[in-house]
Design an enzyme around this catalytic site. Structure first.
Site, mmCIF file in Angstrom:
data_model
loop_
_atom_site.group_PDB
_atom_site.id
_atom_site.type_symbol
_atom_site.label_atom_id
_atom_site.label_comp_id
_atom_site.label_asym_id
_atom_site.label_seq_id
_atom_site.Cartn_x
_atom_site.Cartn_y
_atom_site.Cartn_z
ATOM 1 C CG ASN A 1 -2.270 0.639 0.935
ATOM 2 O OD1 ASN A 1 -2.317 1.723 0.351
ATOM 3 N ND2 ASN A 1 -3.345 0.005 1.373
ATOM 4 C CG HIS B 1 24.533 6.457 11.300
ATOM 5 N ND1 HIS B 1 25.467 6.891 10.389
ATOM 6 C CD2 HIS B 1 23.325 6.835 10.819
ATOM 7 C CE1 HIS B 1 24.842 7.516 9.403
ATOM 8 N NE2 HIS B 1 23.540 7.487 9.643
ATOM 9 C CB THR C 1 13.663 -4.725 18.132
ATOM 10 O OG1 THR C 1 13.022 -5.530 19.116
ATOM 11 C CG2 THR C 1 13.135 -3.296 18.199
ATOM 12 C CE LYS C 2 14.978 -8.952 21.546
ATOM 13 N NZ LYS C 2 14.727 -9.377 22.902
ATOM 14 C CE LYS D 1 -5.078 -13.951 17.570
ATOM 15 N NZ LYS D 1 -6.528 -14.126 17.561
#
Length: 174
Positions: free
Chosen positions: A77, A107, A153-154, A171
């Site tokens: 989109n 950085h 982040t993971k 879930k």
């Protein structure tokens, strides 16, 4: 992880690709959304690797079209933003909502001219919610759902629903 010195020849050569991609995005973003020329510019941006049955809506800010792989039946989109220096792979049947950001570089905090990059991979059938942010090195598993506004982040497991900042498991759907 790949490291770039922003003063190196390798990185400066890559800046040419960034300029090429940004120029094509400018052309895409300044056409009527129904103009057939958009597809021609998208084909140029992705060097004729964008499948005919995959769609990207404008506006978009893609900085390195040559470092992005898009599978079959993908829908992206409007308002996608990428920093694709580390590479982005989007597998088949992925849905990406408006305003998603994918960042493959960051950085080094001690040496600001050093960029650390890691690829982003979105596996088959995943769904990325509106305004989600995917950070360097993450993999979104098959048929996973990333909730709107999540900061990933993971890695996200297959068939998982995640949300929040940082994104956490809500879930499993299978």
């Amino acid at each position: 992880m790949k490291i770039y010195d922003m003063n190196s020849k390798e990185y400066l050569d890559d800046v040419k690709e960034s300029a090429r991609s940004k120029s094509l995005c400018f052309k895409i973003n300044n056409l009527d959304p129904n103009d057939s020329q958009i597809r021609n510019y998208l084909n140029q941006l992705f060097e004729n690797r964008l499948p005919e049955n995959s769609t990207i809506w404008a506006p978009t800010q893609i900085d390195r079209g040559n470092k992005i792989q898009i599978g079959q039946n993908v829908f992206i989109n409007h308002s996608l933003i990428t920093v694709a220096l580390g590479g982005i792979t989007i597998e088949d049947n992925v849905q990406i909502a408006p305003g998603v950001t994918m960042l493959t570089a960051n950085h080094d905090i001690e040496h600001m001219n050093i960029l650390k990059t890691a690829p982003i991979t979105i596996r088959e059938g995943a769904w990325i919610g509106a305004k989600a942010i995917l950070l360097p090195g993450v993999t979104i598993g098959e048929h996973a759902i990333v909730g709107a506004g999540a900061v990933v982040t993971k890695d996200v497991e297959s068939y998982a629903v995640v949300g929040g900042n940082p994104a956490k498991l809500i879930k499993k759907i299978k």
